[in-house]
Design a protein around this motif. Structure first.
Motif, PDB file in Angstrom:
ATOM      1  N   ALA A  79       0.784  -1.218   0.198  1.00 44.20           N
ATOM      2  CA  ALA A  79       0.061  -0.070   0.114  1.00 44.20           C
ATOM      3  C   ALA A  79       0.824   1.022   0.029  1.00 44.20           C
ATOM      4  O   ALA A  79       0.619   2.274  -0.775  1.00 44.20           O
ATOM      5  N   VAL A  80       1.869   1.288   0.893  1.00 48.85           N
ATOM      6  CA  VAL A  80       2.820   2.297   0.809  1.00 48.85           C
ATOM      7  C   VAL A  80       3.512   2.569  -0.605  1.00 48.85           C
ATOM      8  O   VAL A  80       3.522   3.766  -0.946  1.00 48.85           O
ATOM      9  N   ALA A  81       3.900   1.521  -1.224  1.00 52.07           N
ATOM     10  CA  ALA A  81       4.673   1.740  -2.551  1.00 52.07           C
ATOM     11  C   ALA A  81       3.451   1.950  -3.491  1.00 52.07           C
ATOM     12  O   ALA A  81       3.970   2.961  -4.585  1.00 52.07           O
ATOM     13  N   GLN A  82       2.458   1.626  -3.715  1.00 52.88           N
ATOM     14  CA  GLN A  82       1.314   1.985  -4.485  1.00 52.88           C
ATOM     15  C   GLN A  82       1.197   3.506  -4.147  1.00 52.88           C
ATOM     16  O   GLN A  82       0.872   4.072  -5.148  1.00 52.88           O
ATOM     17  N   ALA A  83       0.998   4.157  -3.004  1.00 55.31           N
ATOM     18  CA  ALA A  83       0.721   5.454  -2.910  1.00 55.31           C
ATOM     19  C   ALA A  83       1.655   6.157  -3.320  1.00 55.31           C
ATOM     20  O   ALA A  83       1.246   7.368  -3.767  1.00 55.31           O
ATOM     21  N   LEU A  84       3.031   5.780  -3.291  1.00 55.05           N
ATOM     22  CA  LEU A  84       3.897   6.617  -3.683  1.00 55.05           C
ATOM     23  C   LEU A  84       3.736   6.844  -5.394  1.00 55.05           C
ATOM     24  O   LEU A  84       3.807   7.830  -5.971  1.00 55.05           O
ATOM     25  N   VAL A  85       3.578   5.866  -5.958  1.00 58.22           N
ATOM     26  CA  VAL A  85       3.384   5.697  -7.610  1.00 58.22           C
ATOM     27  C   VAL A  85       2.178   6.341  -7.978  1.00 58.22           C
ATOM     28  O   VAL A  85       2.097   7.282  -8.804  1.00 58.22           O
ATOM     29  N   ASP A  86       1.167   6.230  -7.131  1.00 56.06           N
ATOM     30  CA  ASP A  86      -0.030   6.909  -7.449  1.00 56.06           C
ATOM     31  C   ASP A  86      -0.121   8.360  -7.194  1.00 56.06           C
ATOM     32  O   ASP A  86      -0.859   9.292  -7.922  1.00 56.06           O
ATOM     33  N   ALA A  87       0.718   8.842  -6.264  1.00 50.15           N
ATOM     34  CA  ALA A  87       0.704  10.123  -5.829  1.00 50.15           C
ATOM     35  C   ALA A  87       1.639  10.929  -7.132  1.00 50.15           C
ATOM     36  O   ALA A  87       1.255  12.026  -7.651  1.00 50.15           O
ATOM     37  N   ALA A  88       2.557  10.371  -7.639  1.00 53.46           N
ATOM     38  CA  ALA A  88       3.432  10.728  -8.788  1.00 53.46           C
ATOM     39  C   ALA A  88       2.433  10.870 -10.182  1.00 53.46           C
ATOM     40  O   ALA A  88       2.428  12.037 -10.793  1.00 53.46           O
ATOM     41  N   ILE A  89       1.654   9.955 -10.211  1.00 55.24           N
ATOM     42  CA  ILE A  89       0.669   9.984 -11.342  1.00 55.24           C
ATOM     43  C   ILE A  89      -0.361  11.196 -11.181  1.00 55.24           C
ATOM     44  O   ILE A  89      -0.503  11.984 -11.948  1.00 55.24           O
TER      45      ILE A  89
END
Length: 160
Positions: A79-89
Motif C-alpha cells: 500500500a505504501v509503495a502504491q501510494a507513492l506511485v499513485d501520488a506521482a501520477i
C-alpha cells in the motif's frame, strides 16, 4: 613542462572521480541531479491523461510473473509503495495540462523517488518499472540517468 601539465590533468581527473564516488555513495548526487536538461514539450492528449488515470487505478506491487516479481512483502508495504506511485501520477495529471514538459515528468518522478524509504531491492526495482511506464505514457524516452543515480548512486549509463 609537459610532465607538469600531465600531472595536473591526472590530479584533476582523480579529484573529479573521488568527488563522484563520494557524491554517489552518500546519495548527494541524486539530490543535485538535474531534471531540466534536454527539456522538450510533450504531446499531452486526452488519451495520455486517460492512460495515466488507468495506470493510477490499477492495483500495484502484487505478484508479477512476467518480471518474476513476487509481490510486496506484506500489504502495508504494498500500500505504501502504491501510494507513492499513485501520488506521482496524480501530480502529473494535475500539472501536465498546464506544463506539458519533459522536466515536469522527471521532477514528479524525482520527488517520488526521494520519498522511497524501503531498502527492499525488489520494491525499488518495481517502483522504477511503474515510473518507467509513466514516462512511456507521457512520451519521455529516458530519465537521463536519474534512475541509475537513485538506484546505484552513479550514472552508470554514461559508460555504456
Amino acid at each position: 613542462m609537459f610532465i607538469k601539465v600531465l600531472a595536473s590533468v591526472a590530479a584533476l581527473v582523480a579529484a573529479l572521480v573521488a568527488a563522484l564516488v563520494v557524491a554517489g555513495s552518500t546519495g548527494l548526487s541524486f539530490y543535485v541531479w538535474p531534471t531540466g536538461f534536454h527539456d522538450q514539450k510533450l504531446a499531452i492528449t486526452p488519451e495520455v491523461m486517460q492512460r495515466l488515470r488507468s495506470l493510477q487505478s490499477e492495483q500495484k506491487f502484487g505478484p508479477d510473473p512476467s518480471t518474476f516479481y513476487p509481490g510486496a512483502v506484506n500489504e502495508e508495504q504494498r500500500a505504501v509503495a502504491q501510494a507513492l506511485v499513485d501520488a506521482a501520477i496524480q501530480t502529473l495529471i494535475a500539472e501536465l495540462p498546464a506544463r506539458p514538459q519533459r522536466s515536469t515528468v522527471l521532477r514528479a518522478i524525482k520527488v517520488t523517488l526521494a520519498d522511497v524509504d524501503t531498502s527492499e531491492s525488489e520494491e525499488r526495482d518495481q517502483i522504477l518499472l511503474y515510473l518507467d511506464k509513466v514516462m512511456a505514457i507521457c512520451g519521455v524516452q529516458s530519465s537521463d540517468q536519474l534512475f541509475n543515480v537513485w538506484r546505484y548512486g552513479f550514472p552508470y549509463g554514461w559508460f555504456f
